[in-house]
Design a protein around this motif. Structure first.
Motif, PDB file in Angstrom:
ATOM      1  N   ALA A  53       0.761  -1.288   0.115  1.00 25.00           N
ATOM      2  CA  ALA A  53       0.131  -0.010  -0.003  1.00 25.00           C
ATOM      3  C   ALA A  53       0.853   1.353   0.052  1.00 25.00           C
ATOM      4  O   ALA A  53       1.863   1.232   0.739  1.00 25.00           O
ATOM      5  N   ASP A  56       0.169   6.924   2.704  1.00 26.53           N
ATOM      6  CA  ASP A  56      -0.527   7.937   2.512  1.00 26.53           C
ATOM      7  C   ASP A  56       0.025   9.311   3.147  1.00 26.53           C
ATOM      8  O   ASP A  56       1.057   9.453   3.799  1.00 26.53           O
ATOM      9  N   SER A  70      -5.327   8.857   0.016  1.00 25.46           N
ATOM     10  CA  SER A  70      -6.128   7.758   0.168  1.00 25.46           C
ATOM     11  C   SER A  70      -7.618   8.240  -0.525  1.00 25.46           C
ATOM     12  O   SER A  70      -8.291   7.477  -0.734  1.00 25.46           O
ATOM     13  N   GLN A  73      -8.217   6.337  -3.799  1.00 20.61           N
ATOM     14  CA  GLN A  73      -8.463   5.058  -3.933  1.00 20.61           C
ATOM     15  C   GLN A  73      -9.732   4.670  -4.676  1.00 20.61           C
ATOM     16  O   GLN A  73     -10.740   5.479  -4.661  1.00 20.61           O
ATOM     17  N   LYS A 164      -6.524  -0.199  -5.939  1.00 18.13           N
ATOM     18  CA  LYS A 164      -6.477  -0.506  -4.640  1.00 18.13           C
ATOM     19  C   LYS A 164      -5.790   0.285  -3.747  1.00 18.13           C
ATOM     20  O   LYS A 164      -5.579   0.289  -2.566  1.00 18.13           O
ATOM     21  N   GLY A 165      -4.903   1.339  -4.178  1.00 23.29           N
ATOM     22  CA  GLY A 165      -4.021   2.113  -3.505  1.00 23.29           C
ATOM     23  C   GLY A 165      -2.607   1.443  -3.421  1.00 23.29           C
ATOM     24  O   GLY A 165      -1.846   1.913  -2.466  1.00 23.29           O
TER      25      GLY A 165
END
Length: 188
Positions: A53, A56, A70, A73, A164-165
């Motif tokens: 991931a 952020d 974020s 996303q 999905k980030g």
């Protein structure tokens, strides 16, 4: 003569980028052995490796708007780090603007993070934005913390982030519109 000088500078910058990345220290690997192997656990380790991931961040863009990674996303993100004094960044920006204009209704967002803490001031940044007619979001990394989180040693550096980030790709050096298209078309 000017054209040859510019090409020579771009070639020299590309060689420098390659050399710096060849000799730079490798990032410390993230230990994921303690994460649960349970199929129900959908948490992903945050980090800078492909498949992790993307960390952020919250920054303010050139229009004073809050930009939080974020919040994107569900969309693919071209997360680019740049500065006004960087010749390869200057070469890349028209391609980014072209990509942005050709994908205005698409599922890809460009976040071009300016390394404000290392740049030549707000006036130089705004002049750069105006000169290239940039209309995509340009978050300002005024403290350098986001660049530090993403371990930016060379500019431009770009992370391609899937919907999905998660980090799908890292590109060091300038890109053209075709590279951006190929990279974003190859991910979900």
């Amino acid at each position: 003569m000017i054209k040859k000088t510019i090409i020579g500078l771009l070639l020299l910058a590309a060689i420098a980028i390659i050399a710096i990345n060849f000799f730079k220290e490798d990032a410390q690997p993230v230990d994921t052995s303690s994460s649960s192997a349970n199929a129900q656990d959908e948490s992903v380790t945050e980090g800078l490796s492909i498949g992790q991931a993307a960390p952020d961040f919250t920054l303010t863009d050139q229009n004073g708007e809050t930009v939080k990674l974020s919040d994107y996303q569900g969309k693919k993100v071209i997360l680019n780090f740049w500065a006004t004094w960087c010749p390869p960044c200057r070469a890349e920006m028209p391609h980014m603007q072209e990509f942005h204009e050709n994908n205005a209704d698409g599922d890809v967002e460009i976040l071009a993070v300016n390394l404000t803490a290392q740049d030549n001031g707000e006036e130089a940044i705004q002049s750069f934005i105006d000169q290239f007619g940039l209309t995509f979001s340009i978050p300002m990394d005024e403290t350098g913390s986001t660049a530090q989180t993403y371990q930016i040693r060379t500019v431009p550096t770009t992370y391609i982030i899937d919907s999905k980030g998660d980090i799908a790709q890292k590109i060091v050096g300038p890109m053209d519109e075709q590279v951006m298209k190929d990279q974003t078309d190859s991910i979900d």
